[in-house]
Structures are given as C-alpha cells and as structure tokens.
Design an enzyme around this catalytic site. Structure first.
Site, mmCIF file in Angstrom:
data_model
loop_
_atom_site.group_PDB
_atom_site.id
_atom_site.type_symbol
_atom_site.label_atom_id
_atom_site.label_comp_id
_atom_site.label_asym_id
_atom_site.label_seq_id
_atom_site.Cartn_x
_atom_site.Cartn_y
_atom_site.Cartn_z
ATOM 1 C CG ASP A 1 0.829 5.400 2.217
ATOM 2 O OD1 ASP A 1 1.313 5.385 3.368
ATOM 3 O OD2 ASP A 1 0.978 4.471 1.417
ATOM 4 C CB VAL B 1 3.508 -3.063 -1.145
ATOM 5 C CG1 VAL B 1 4.257 -1.851 -1.670
ATOM 6 C CG2 VAL B 1 2.011 -2.851 -1.275
HETATM 7 O O1 LIG Z 1 2.300 2.475 7.300
HETATM 8 C C1 LIG Z 1 2.927 1.482 7.629
HETATM 9 O O2 LIG Z 1 2.991 1.053 8.801
HETATM 10 C C2 LIG Z 1 3.634 0.761 6.538
HETATM 11 C C3 LIG Z 1 4.392 -0.380 6.772
HETATM 12 C C4 LIG Z 1 5.068 -0.990 5.695
HETATM 13 C C5 LIG Z 1 5.858 -2.200 6.047
HETATM 14 O O3 LIG Z 1 6.029 -2.447 7.260
HETATM 15 O O4 LIG Z 1 6.318 -2.958 5.215
HETATM 16 C C6 LIG Z 1 4.958 -0.403 4.391
HETATM 17 C C7 LIG Z 1 4.178 0.766 4.281
HETATM 18 N N1 LIG Z 1 3.540 1.311 5.329
HETATM 19 C C8 LIG Z 1 4.016 1.461 3.035
HETATM 20 O O5 LIG Z 1 3.320 2.492 2.988
HETATM 21 C C9 LIG Z 1 4.662 0.979 1.877
HETATM 22 O O6 LIG Z 1 4.587 1.588 0.795
HETATM 23 C C10 LIG Z 1 5.429 -0.213 1.984
HETATM 24 C C11 LIG Z 1 6.120 -0.934 1.011
HETATM 25 C C12 LIG Z 1 6.645 -2.003 1.665
HETATM 26 C C13 LIG Z 1 7.441 -3.090 1.113
HETATM 27 O O7 LIG Z 1 8.065 -3.794 1.906
HETATM 28 O O8 LIG Z 1 7.429 -3.260 -0.114
HETATM 29 N N2 LIG Z 1 6.319 -1.954 2.973
HETATM 30 C C14 LIG Z 1 5.560 -0.875 3.204
HETATM 31 CA CA LIG Z 2 2.007 3.121 4.932
#
Ligand SMILES: O=C(O)c1cc(C(=O)O)c2c(n1)C(=O)C(=O)c1cc(C(=O)O)[nH]c1-2
Ligand SMILES: [Ca+2]
Length: 671
Positions: free
Chosen positions: A302, A538
């Site tokens: 990731d 997240v």
């Molecule tokens: O793989 C994806 O499509 C995707 C989308 C998003 C998102 O749209 O918020 C996050 C992540 N990955 C991700 O890996 C991540 O650590 C993450 C943290 C956040 C957040 O807003 O705190 N979004 C995202």
């Molecule tokens: Ca991701």
C-alpha cells in the site's frame, strides 16, 4: 450577481503567485508550494496573533480541506463533501451547498468520508463529492450549474476524497477505491460546460480488449501476461495529488497502490506493475502520457505515491534544475527532474526497513524482509505511510521542505487464501468489500509509533531540524516569507514555528485534532491565517489524542484578533465494557470475524480510545448485548456503517460479541 472568482483562471493563478494575496487554488499556486510571500506576520510579531472569528462547519467527521480564498471570500469543504462560502471580513456564512451524498454509502470509502477541498475558476466552485459526482456551483450563490458522474462502472467501490484542480479550463479529478479492487483513472471536464475532455487510466484494463493507448501497452509488459490483474482492477488510483507547470505544459499526478496489495495475487509472475506508485506527467490538453517515474516498483505494501507533490527550481551541483519534491508513503524523499522524469536523488526521511536505499538509476534496493510475506513482519513504513496526504510546504528562503512525517506500526503477511471478493477471514474488512490479499497484525508489531514535523533540505537530502509530536497523524503545513511554519496537531493545537530552527513561537488550542493544512492571505491590507479543523481521516476513525471532540470548525487569526473561541466539547470515554454474557470458546472465531468486518473503523475493543467511530469496548453493555440490532439494518447505517444483513449470521454476531467482551475482560486492570 458577479462572483469575485470571475477573474480566476490559469493566468490569474500564475499572477497571484508573485505576491500571493489570495489563496486561489488548492496548494496556493500551480506548483503547490504552500509558500506564501506575505510577511506582515513574522517571527517577531506572531505572538500577537489572535482569533478573528471561528465558523462552525457543522460536521462531526474528518475535515481535510485546504480552504480556497479569493478577495476575502473563503470556499471550504467539510466531511460528506459539504461546501461553505464564508465572508472573511465577518466570519459569516454566504451560502452552503450539501451535495446530499447518501450517508449509507460511507463504508464504500476506505478512509473516512472526507473531502480535501474545492477549486474555483471563472465564477464557479468545483467540488468532487464522496459518491463520485463532480459538481460545478455558481460561486456567487452556491447554486448548482452542472454535475457529472465520474465513475466508470458503479459495480465497483469508487469514491472521491480529493480536491479537483483546474488547469487551462479543464477540471481534473481522480477517484479512490484501490483497497476494494478497482482500476485507477483520472478525468478532465470542461470547466464551463462539464463536457468530458479526456480520461487517463493508470493501469492496463481488460486484457481481452485492445489497449486504450500506447502507455497502456507499455505498462502491460510489466504485469503478469496471464492478465490476472484485471480481476481486481489492478489499482493505481490517483486519489489526491496533482500539480501543473504551465511553461512545460505538463501536469503531474501521483498514483496509488495495487489492487490487491499483495503483488503475488495481483501479478503472480512478478513485474513492476506500471503505473502503480508512480509520478506520471500528462499533457493537460489531451491527457496523453508523457513520462513516468515509478517510486515503488511492484508495490506490495500500500505504498501509494499520491502524497502531495511540490514543484520547485533548485540549484543542484551548480545547475538550476526544475524538480518535483515528493515524500510518498514509502519513507523516501524524492527529487525528480520534472522536464523528463529523470531520477535525481532519494533518501529516507524516517527509518525504513523495506529498502536500504535507491541505486543511481532510481530503483530501490529491497531488503530481504520486504517480500517475505509468508510470515507476519513489521513493514516500516506501514500502510498509513511515513507521510500521507497531509500537505507539505517549501520555503525557498530557507530551502527547506516542512514535512509531516510519522509511523503507525503494522505487521503485514500475504493472504494465501485470498480470492477476489471472497471475504476471506481474517483479512481486514474483507467482508465489506476490501480486497488487499494481505493480513494485518497477525502478530503484534514491534516498531513504535511517532509523529514528527521534519524540516528537510532537498538538495543535501538531509534533515535540518525536527519537532516530535505526541502521536502520528498531524496536520499539513504552511510556510511563509515571514519565516514561519504553521501546523495543527493530532492533540488539538495550532502552532507556529520558526522556519529556520523549529523553535515554537505561538500556539492556540483547537478543541479537536487537526489533520488539514492552514492557509494565509491578505484582505484590506491585513494578513490572515485560517485553518479548518476536525479530527478524522483513516487513522482518526479508531484513534484519538485529544480530550476534546469539537465539531469541524474554521479558525481565522489576525494580528491582535480578540474574538472569543467557541466553547470546547469534552470527550468522554465510556466505562470499560462489563457483563455482556458470552461463550469463551467463541472468542477466537470472533476475532477473525471482527477483523474482517469491524476493526479498522472501531479499533481494538478496550485498547483504542475510539476516534470518530466509537470503540465498542467502551459502549454501554446494552448496545453490545443487542449487537444484532445494530449490525442488521441498524440506525448507524444512516451515518455510513454497512448493513451486514446477508453478510453475517446471527451466530457470527454472537462470536463477535464474545470477542468484544472477551477482549475488554482481558485488558481490564487486575487488582
Ligand atoms: O487506494 C486508494 O484508492 C485510497 C484512497 C484514499 C482516499 O480516497 O481517501 C486513501 C487511501 N487509498 C490510503 O491508502 C490512505 O492511506 C488514505 C488515508 C486517507 C485519509 O483521508 O485519511 N485516505 C486514504
Ligand atoms: Ca490505498
């Protein structure tokens, strides 16, 4: 009524970059430097900075938006993609717009129902809603002008959390969803009419069909020829960063992780899997691929490259180079030639264990632990990233990048039993659509968490100073010509530092954790600083580091500001869960079910404190005793919780109850 943003276009955003009176686009300028040339505020007088006003965003989930400010009018978004227009002179609402995202869709995004901000252009405000709609509003009234569905196929779990950008009359936006199994892409729409102008996919598509373009044909050579990638979409979502160089006429995007995370399941024959975890240069007029540099070949962890980029001109070995500065999740700080994608240098900005460095050609030298996925091991950095979406800033006077860095411990292990959408226990959230093919924390992690503000010298590739925070997941940064660095923190403070040495000069409480980045601008000859606060994202779903849990709020500060802050809301931790009847022999089966359905939102019962989503180990026992009432068509589905009808059986719910009460009992202090 004519809006103040009528004059905002690509040329005016370029012009504004000279004096930076307004903050007209997401990262301030097309290079996303977040460096303001305003210097009414400086290291001497910043101690007189006081509150001008606060504005209630009426939101209880994560606030990640950078406000856009033009001629004293602020456009800022809150959770669920709600947009607010605020008069900076009074702090009063001009209008607000709720795109009415179906709250029941909350679980379709991996990482909270956040929105990182809006774009303005020629009298319109553009917001990309969580459910995938791109919406143009009249900047003067907030009335909807047009709306487009950006999602290629609604059978997949695509969302949007990022801020659109407008380059040369085109509104550009990418989608998220790579934890669920999707194919990443980015789309451009005409700012005036909403007509789709181009779309660029980041990874090859259905192998039974012709490639859309030469870039896809080239990329396909780096994936297992059997074409298994297509099953889970391949990933590579461009869910956050973009930048634009008008002189080179190139725009840049950062692409995300593989779908699924484990390469062995996505591309069993190996390969770099282009264009995952890359910076890609595109022609903004046509969306045609120009060059790429892949930061993490064959992503397995990731390690997205969607973290915010900065364009800068740096003197490196006596030569002025046009570069991209980038600190993706994988823990290395990159300097890339933005004219051609050539690798210049990379150095780790935190301790990492997956690679020992980069060779002269710009390939990582992987360590033995990196792909030994047959057992659980700490991967450092973790999937939370050594740096995530939290914006960094670059001050050309100090030559330093101000970078929110961190570590959140996790162990990873390949899931040998993964099959697409099989919901295989105990893969995290696999029963609610996640497809990572990776098991998380099957053994406790040994590494230790931290959060830190780093001042990084990109030429020497060296840290110049650092501030240690109490936890990971602190806010984005702002740098100013008054040699100030502003940052909000997870523990609920808004702080100004001396850009030269990291000395703390000023601080105010924010009543909740801060994750978004501040902005500064000038109105009627006065320099203002604003920040949108609201704990979440997240990491903030299950964790918190404040004693307060105020609503999403915009704070605006000015020299000698004297406004009263709102009264702060105390966070009340419940009593550790006690007395729910359960069968001890069910705890271990419940563990697997809990991980596959509940863990990333609710955290570990009685261990995590609960973030925006309550920790089930501190609920009133009546809730857990009647857990089925919440799990099957329960009231929280209207706030984004999935409905588990047909996904869990009543017996499964009994097992989950056993895990929740069993874990609370296991962590209860003995006396
Ligand atoms: O793989 C994806 O499509 C995707 C989308 C998003 C998102 O749209 O918020 C996050 C992540 N990955 C991700 O890996 C991540 O650590 C993450 C943290 C956040 C957040 O807003 O705190 N979004 C995202
Ligand atoms: Ca991701």
């Amino acid at each position: 009524m004519r809006s103040v943003t009528a004059r905002i276009d690509t040329q005016s955003i370029r012009d504004n970059a000279q004096a930076t009176r307004d903050w007209p686009s997401h990262g301030l300028d097309h290079g996303e430097t977040r460096f303001s040339r305003l210097k009414q505020l400086d290291t001497e007088n910043v101690k007189r900075l006081g509150l001008a006003w606060s504005y209630d965003l009426e939101s209880t989930r994560g606030v990640e938006a950078t406000p856009v400010v033009v001629d004293g009018i602020m456009y800022v978004s809150a959770s669920w993609s709600v947009v607010h227009a605020v008069d900076v002179r009074s702090g009063k609402r001009l209008w607000s717009f709720d795109p009415k995202v179906d709250r029941a869709s909350g679980f379709k995004g991996c990482c909270d129902v956040v929105n990182r901000g809006v774009a303005v252009y020629q009298g319109k405000v553009f917001v990309a809603a969580f459910d995938g709609r791109l919406i143009a509003l009249d900047a003067a009234t907030g009335a909807k002008v047009w709306e487009k569905d950006t999602i290629v196929d609604r059978k997949y779990s695509y969302t949007i959390t990022g801020a659109p950008r407008v380059f040369k009359g085109k509104v550009i936006i990418g989608n998220g969803g790579a934890e669920y199994g999707v194919r990443g892409y980015i789309t451009a729409y005409d700012a005036g009419s909403g007509e789709q102008k181009w779309r660029w996919f980041t990874v090859p598509g259905d192998p039974s069909k012709p490639f859309e373009n030469e870039a896809m044909a080239q990329a396909a050579k780096t994936w297992d020829p059997a074409g298994k990638w297509w099953e889970a979409g391949g990933g590579g979502t461009a869910w956050d960063t973009m930048a634009f160089d008008p002189e080179l006429n190139l725009m840049y995007i950062g692409t995300g992780n593989g779908s699924p995370w484990a390469r062995s399941k996505r591309s069993p024959g190996g390969g770099d899997n282009l264009y995952l975890a890359s910076i890609v240069a595109l022609d903004p007029d046509t969306g045609k691929y120009v060059w790429h540099y892949q930061e993490t070949p064959g992503d397995n962890w990731d390690f997205t490259s969607t973290q915010p980029m900065i364009l800068a001109d740096l003197k490196i070995q006596n030569k002025l180079r046009k570069v991209i500065l980038h600190a993706p999740k994988n823990g290395f700080f990159f300097v890339i030639d933005r004219t051609n994608g050539q690798f210049i240098s990379a150095r780790n900005f935190v301790d990492v264990n997956w690679a020992s460095g980069y060779d002269a050609k710009g390939r990582p030298i992987e360590t033995a632990i990196a792909r030994s996925g047959d057992r659980a091991r700490d991967i450092i950095p973790s999937a939370f990233g050594a740096h995530n979406w939290h914006s960094m800033s670059f001050n050309p006077q100090t030559g330093l990048v101000y970078l929110p860095a961190q570590h959140v411990p996790l162990t990873l292990q390949d899931n040998k039993n993964w099959r697409f959408n099989a919901g295989s226990l105990p893969e995290p959230h696999s029963n609610i659509g996640w497809n990572t093919a990776t098991l998380v924390n099957m053994e406790p992690a040994k590494s230790k968490p931290f959060g830190r503000l780093i001042a990084w010298d990109p030429v020497a590739q060296k840290e110049r100073w650092r501030v240690e925070h109490v936890s990971p997941w602190n806010g984005g940064t702002l740098a100013t010509a008054g040699n100030l660095v502003f940052q909000g923190t997870a523990d609920g403070r808004f702080v100004a530092y001396d850009a030269r040495n990291g000395k703390k000069l000023w601080e105010k409480p924010t009543g909740t954790g801060v994750v978004a980045a501040p902005v500064t601008y000038e109105v009627d000859g006065r320099q203002y600083v604003s920040i949108a606060v609201g704990w979440g994202g997240v990491y903030g779903l299950a964790a918190r580091h404040t004693e307060r849990k105020g609503p999403g709020t915009v704070y605006t500060f000015v020299l000698d500001g004297k406004a009263e802050p709102p009264s702060f809301v105390a966070y009340q931790q419940g009593k550790l869960l006690q007395g729910v009847p359960y069968d001890k022999s069910q705890v271990s089966a419940g563990t697997a079910l809990y991980v596959s359905n509940c863990a990333f939102c609710h955290g570990v019962p009685g261990v995590d404190r609960g973030g925006n989503i309550p920790n089930l180990g501190y609920m009133d026992p009546a809730f857990i005793e009647h857990l089925d009432k919440f799990v099957f068509k329960g009231p929280a589905t209207s706030r984004g919780m999935p409905d588990f009808t047909g996904k869990l059986s009543p017996q499964d719910v009994e097992k989950i109850k056993a895990f929740i009460q069993g874990t609370a009992d296991a962590v209860r202090p003995k006396n």
